[in-house]
Motif scaffolding. Sequence first.
Motif, PDB file in Angstrom:
ATOM      1  N   SER A 114       0.847  -1.186   0.000  1.00 53.27           N
ATOM      2  CA  SER A 114       0.000   0.000   0.000  1.00 53.27           C
ATOM      3  C   SER A 114       0.881   1.234   0.000  1.00 53.27           C
ATOM      4  O   SER A 114       2.003   1.217   0.499  1.00 53.27           O
ATOM      5  CB  SER A 114      -0.907   0.005   1.237  1.00 53.27           C
ATOM      6  OG  SER A 114      -1.505   1.270   1.436  1.00 53.27           O
ATOM      7  N   ALA A 115       0.364   2.314  -0.568  1.00 58.17           N
ATOM      8  CA  ALA A 115       1.096   3.578  -0.551  1.00 58.17           C
ATOM      9  C   ALA A 115       0.859   4.348   0.742  1.00 58.17           C
ATOM     10  O   ALA A 115       1.508   5.373   0.970  1.00 58.17           O
ATOM     11  CB  ALA A 115       0.676   4.434  -1.748  1.00 58.17           C
ATOM     12  N   ALA A 116      -0.055   3.892   1.590  1.00 57.96           N
ATOM     13  CA  ALA A 116      -0.417   4.624   2.810  1.00 57.96           C
ATOM     14  C   ALA A 116       0.762   4.668   3.779  1.00 57.96           C
ATOM     15  O   ALA A 116       1.315   3.627   4.145  1.00 57.96           O
ATOM     16  CB  ALA A 116      -1.625   3.981   3.469  1.00 57.96           C
ATOM     17  N   TRP A 117       1.135   5.859   4.212  1.00 54.38           N
ATOM     18  CA  TRP A 117       2.294   5.974   5.085  1.00 54.38           C
ATOM     19  C   TRP A 117       2.052   5.357   6.458  1.00 54.38           C
ATOM     20  O   TRP A 117       2.975   4.875   7.112  1.00 54.38           O
ATOM     21  CB  TRP A 117       2.719   7.441   5.220  1.00 54.38           C
ATOM     22  CG  TRP A 117       1.705   8.360   5.860  1.00 54.38           C
ATOM     23  CD1 TRP A 117       0.758   9.095   5.221  1.00 54.38           C
ATOM     24  CD2 TRP A 117       1.550   8.626   7.250  1.00 54.38           C
ATOM     25  NE1 TRP A 117       0.016   9.813   6.119  1.00 54.38           N
ATOM     26  CE2 TRP A 117       0.483   9.546   7.379  1.00 54.38           C
ATOM     27  CE3 TRP A 117       2.197   8.192   8.398  1.00 54.38           C
ATOM     28  CZ2 TRP A 117       0.059  10.028   8.609  1.00 54.38           C
ATOM     29  CZ3 TRP A 117       1.776   8.672   9.633  1.00 54.38           C
ATOM     30  CH2 TRP A 117       0.728   9.576   9.726  1.00 54.38           C
ATOM     31  N   GLU A 118       0.793   5.318   6.897  1.00 47.75           N
ATOM     32  CA  GLU A 118       0.494   4.763   8.224  1.00 47.75           C
ATOM     33  C   GLU A 118       0.745   3.261   8.297  1.00 47.75           C
ATOM     34  O   GLU A 118       0.940   2.712   9.386  1.00 47.75           O
ATOM     35  CB  GLU A 118      -0.965   5.032   8.604  1.00 47.75           C
ATOM     36  CG  GLU A 118      -1.359   6.489   8.648  1.00 47.75           C
ATOM     37  CD  GLU A 118      -2.028   6.932   7.352  1.00 47.75           C
ATOM     38  OE1 GLU A 118      -2.873   7.830   7.411  1.00 47.75           O
ATOM     39  OE2 GLU A 118      -1.700   6.353   6.289  1.00 47.75           O
ATOM     40  N   ASP A 119       0.723   2.573   7.155  1.00 48.63           N
ATOM     41  CA  ASP A 119       0.811   1.110   7.148  1.00 48.63           C
ATOM     42  C   ASP A 119       2.221   0.572   6.974  1.00 48.63           C
ATOM     43  O   ASP A 119       2.446  -0.634   7.101  1.00 48.63           O
ATOM     44  CB  ASP A 119      -0.056   0.544   6.003  1.00 48.63           C
ATOM     45  CG  ASP A 119      -1.528   0.897   6.158  1.00 48.63           C
ATOM     46  OD1 ASP A 119      -1.947   1.167   7.306  1.00 48.63           O
ATOM     47  OD2 ASP A 119      -2.241   0.918   5.139  1.00 48.63           O
ATOM     48  N   ALA A 120       3.180   1.407   6.665  1.00 48.30           N
ATOM     49  CA  ALA A 120       4.521   0.935   6.316  1.00 48.30           C
ATOM     50  C   ALA A 120       5.332   0.598   7.567  1.00 48.30           C
ATOM     51  O   ALA A 120       5.215   1.260   8.598  1.00 48.30           O
ATOM     52  CB  ALA A 120       5.247   1.994   5.499  1.00 48.30           C
ATOM     53  N   PRO A 121       6.184  -0.419   7.480  1.00 46.13           N
ATOM     54  CA  PRO A 121       7.062  -0.748   8.615  1.00 46.13           C
ATOM     55  C   PRO A 121       8.201   0.262   8.733  1.00 46.13           C
ATOM     56  O   PRO A 121       8.448   1.057   7.831  1.00 46.13           O
ATOM     57  CB  PRO A 121       7.591  -2.132   8.246  1.00 46.13           C
ATOM     58  CG  PRO A 121       7.545  -2.171   6.757  1.00 46.13           C
ATOM     59  CD  PRO A 121       6.339  -1.347   6.363  1.00 46.13           C
ATOM     60  N   GLU A 122       8.906   0.224   9.843  1.00 47.57           N
ATOM     61  CA  GLU A 122      10.079   1.054  10.051  1.00 47.57           C
ATOM     62  C   GLU A 122      11.313   0.323   9.537  1.00 47.57           C
ATOM     63  O   GLU A 122      11.259  -0.818   9.098  1.00 47.57           O
ATOM     64  CB  GLU A 122      10.241   1.363  11.545  1.00 47.57           C
ATOM     65  CG  GLU A 122       9.117   2.199  12.138  1.00 47.57           C
ATOM     66  CD  GLU A 122       9.154   3.621  11.626  1.00 47.57           C
ATOM     67  OE1 GLU A 122      10.157   4.315  11.860  1.00 47.57           O
ATOM     68  OE2 GLU A 122       8.188   4.039  10.969  1.00 47.57           O
ATOM     69  N   GLY A 123      12.453   0.969   9.623  1.00 49.08           N
ATOM     70  CA  GLY A 123      13.719   0.307   9.381  1.00 49.08           C
ATOM     71  C   GLY A 123      14.049   0.057   7.930  1.00 49.08           C
ATOM     72  O   GLY A 123      13.577   0.739   7.021  1.00 49.08           O
ATOM     73  N   VAL A 124      14.878  -0.954   7.708  1.00 49.85           N
ATOM     74  CA  VAL A 124      15.408  -1.280   6.391  1.00 49.85           C
ATOM     75  C   VAL A 124      15.379  -2.786   6.188  1.00 49.85           C
ATOM     76  O   VAL A 124      15.751  -3.549   7.082  1.00 49.85           O
ATOM     77  CB  VAL A 124      16.870  -0.805   6.229  1.00 49.85           C
ATOM     78  CG1 VAL A 124      17.355  -1.044   4.807  1.00 49.85           C
ATOM     79  CG2 VAL A 124      17.019   0.647   6.608  1.00 49.85           C
ATOM     80  N   ASP A 125      14.933  -3.202   5.009  1.00 51.58           N
ATOM     81  CA  ASP A 125      15.024  -4.601   4.613  1.00 51.58           C
ATOM     82  C   ASP A 125      16.120  -4.731   3.568  1.00 51.58           C
ATOM     83  O   ASP A 125      16.069  -4.072   2.524  1.00 51.58           O
ATOM     84  CB  ASP A 125      13.691  -5.089   4.041  1.00 51.58           C
ATOM     85  CG  ASP A 125      12.624  -5.223   5.111  1.00 51.58           C
ATOM     86  OD1 ASP A 125      12.689  -6.202   5.877  1.00 51.58           O
ATOM     87  OD2 ASP A 125      11.749  -4.341   5.202  1.00 51.58           O
ATOM     88  N   VAL A 126      17.118  -5.572   3.849  1.00 57.54           N
ATOM     89  CA  VAL A 126      18.221  -5.797   2.916  1.00 57.54           C
ATOM     90  C   VAL A 126      17.980  -7.126   2.217  1.00 57.54           C
ATOM     91  O   VAL A 126      18.066  -8.193   2.832  1.00 57.54           O
ATOM     92  CB  VAL A 126      19.576  -5.806   3.645  1.00 57.54           C
ATOM     93  CG1 VAL A 126      20.720  -6.029   2.654  1.00 57.54           C
ATOM     94  CG2 VAL A 126      19.783  -4.507   4.412  1.00 57.54           C
ATOM     95  N   LEU A 127      17.640  -7.068   0.934  1.00 60.87           N
ATOM     96  CA  LEU A 127      17.313  -8.266   0.158  1.00 60.87           C
ATOM     97  C   LEU A 127      18.561  -8.736  -0.581  1.00 60.87           C
ATOM     98  O   LEU A 127      19.062  -8.048  -1.483  1.00 60.87           O
ATOM     99  CB  LEU A 127      16.199  -7.974  -0.852  1.00 60.87           C
ATOM    100  CG  LEU A 127      14.752  -7.920  -0.342  1.00 60.87           C
ATOM    101  CD1 LEU A 127      14.562  -6.858   0.734  1.00 60.87           C
ATOM    102  CD2 LEU A 127      13.792  -7.676  -1.494  1.00 60.87           C
ATOM    103  N   CYS A 128      19.083  -9.895  -0.178  1.00 61.53           N
ATOM    104  CA  CYS A 128      20.276 -10.467  -0.802  1.00 61.53           C
ATOM    105  C   CYS A 128      19.949 -11.738  -1.580  1.00 61.53           C
ATOM    106  O   CYS A 128      20.863 -12.435  -2.024  1.00 61.53           O
ATOM    107  CB  CYS A 128      21.323 -10.786   0.263  1.00 61.53           C
ATOM    108  SG  CYS A 128      21.788  -9.391   1.301  1.00 61.53           S
ATOM    109  N   ASP A 129      18.695 -12.051  -1.716  1.00 64.54           N
ATOM    110  CA  ASP A 129      18.227 -13.259  -2.400  1.00 64.54           C
ATOM    111  C   ASP A 129      17.649 -12.851  -3.755  1.00 64.54           C
ATOM    112  O   ASP A 129      16.625 -12.175  -3.819  1.00 64.54           O
ATOM    113  CB  ASP A 129      17.170 -13.947  -1.524  1.00 64.54           C
ATOM    114  CG  ASP A 129      16.610 -15.216  -2.147  1.00 64.54           C
ATOM    115  OD1 ASP A 129      16.920 -15.493  -3.324  1.00 64.54           O
ATOM    116  OD2 ASP A 129      15.850 -15.916  -1.462  1.00 64.54           O
ATOM    117  N   GLN A 130      18.299 -13.246  -4.844  1.00 62.07           N
ATOM    118  CA  GLN A 130      17.856 -12.809  -6.162  1.00 62.07           C
ATOM    119  C   GLN A 130      16.462 -13.333  -6.504  1.00 62.07           C
ATOM    120  O   GLN A 130      15.702 -12.663  -7.209  1.00 62.07           O
ATOM    121  CB  GLN A 130      18.866 -13.224  -7.228  1.00 62.07           C
ATOM    122  CG  GLN A 130      20.125 -12.359  -7.198  1.00 62.07           C
ATOM    123  CD  GLN A 130      21.003 -12.584  -8.400  1.00 62.07           C
ATOM    124  OE1 GLN A 130      21.470 -13.693  -8.641  1.00 62.07           O
ATOM    125  NE2 GLN A 130      21.247 -11.532  -9.166  1.00 62.07           N
TER     126      GLN A 130
END
Length: 459
Positions: A138-154
């Motif tokens: 969703s584009a809604a800012w209220e629903d987004a998680p915090e932090g950073v997800d580092v995707l290393c799996d192609q």
Amino acid sequence: MSASGDHVEVAVIGAGNIGLAVAYYLVRKYGVSRIALIDPRDPMSLTSAQSGENYRNWWPHPVMTAYTDDSIRLMEEIARESGNRINMTRRGYALVTRRSDPADLVEDLYRGYAGQGERVIRIHDSGSPHAAYRPAVSAAWEDAPEGVDVLCDQELIRKTFPAYARDVATVLHIRRAGSISGQQLGQFMLEAVRSAGGWLIRGEVVGAERAGPFALSIASGDETVRLCAERVVNAAGPFLKDVARLLGEDLPVSCVYQQKVAFEDREGAVPRNLPFTIDLDGQELDWTDEERAILAEDPATARLTQFIAGGIHCRPDGAESGKWVKLGWAFNERAGDPHGPEPADDHFPDIVLRAACRLQPALRAYVGRLPRGAHHYGGYYTMTGENWPLIGPMATPGVFVAGALSGFGTMAACATGSICADWIMGGQPAPYARMLSLDRYRDPELMAELAGLQSRGVL
């Protein structure tokens, strides 16, 4: 304003988003009503009008992370108060590389988030369950998680971001990031200032004298008028140095022209739910042999045949139901003169499009055939050498600066306005405020630390 000499508590020179934010927080936090915004142009019509309108809370230093975190919090307050009039979204920033083990980038993440790193940085490799990663559904800012997800799996990258090239090996998905309408943010603040009694003066400040209160000479039309002000704020954007010179001061800033292009994506090359995406990898552009030979003959274009550092960025522009996309690449490092004609490069749309094709191959449909109506524009990044802002007192007592916000003016406007208002009114500024002021240049340890950073956060 009459020529007899009106008197205000604070005169803010510059009516871009930064000047408006300073005035807004003087009203909101301190109840100041006699404020004059002075600008020869319409509000938000110069640098603010060229904003990428993006925001993120990741920086390679915890001071800048805290600063932008605070600014995002203040933007969220305005979004709630205004029924999201500022069109705040939160699909994040995706920093993309073909390196499978970018240890230096992960190190930057941990440095930027300081003691929060273990809590907010999540690594997703081939041994992690895909369900552990939550895409931006969703584009809604209220629903987004915090932090950073580092995707290393192609496999996970291709499943989540199928528009990216297949050689992408790592994606750093900054989650407290997205877009806003900078024009609506500025308009909201301007309305609040006017409602409190502040006003806009159309003119250019051409003189400043200190005789008790400041006496500002303002060239407006065919006349020069005077305005008395107890305190003055230099929020003049690319013209910060001009205003400083009126007071016999200098500021350690330069202006670097950067460009963007926006066009209607009739082929649907860029998914509407894509985060703001930055390709971190440098590249040599994919010219034909004939094109390369022609470019190499001209000293002005020869550099385009050489390796260019990364930073190409792309995002859907406008509403999710729309079709426009925006591309940019802040590769220019040469300082320019904001007083002269804008140094727009006619080659730029082709350059940035070719570079973007490396990350999003479907954009190749537009090479050599940009849609009619494509919008090529640019603006100046006013910046310090370390790419940190200047917010706080100048050498002249009663004068304050709010500027040098490089390419992050929209995202940091609210925190800048709030911090500057605290300095002006003698309030309690944020713990990091001194480090964003001119006082940091008297801290050799901090300046040495900044000089040693591998990234200045320029995007």
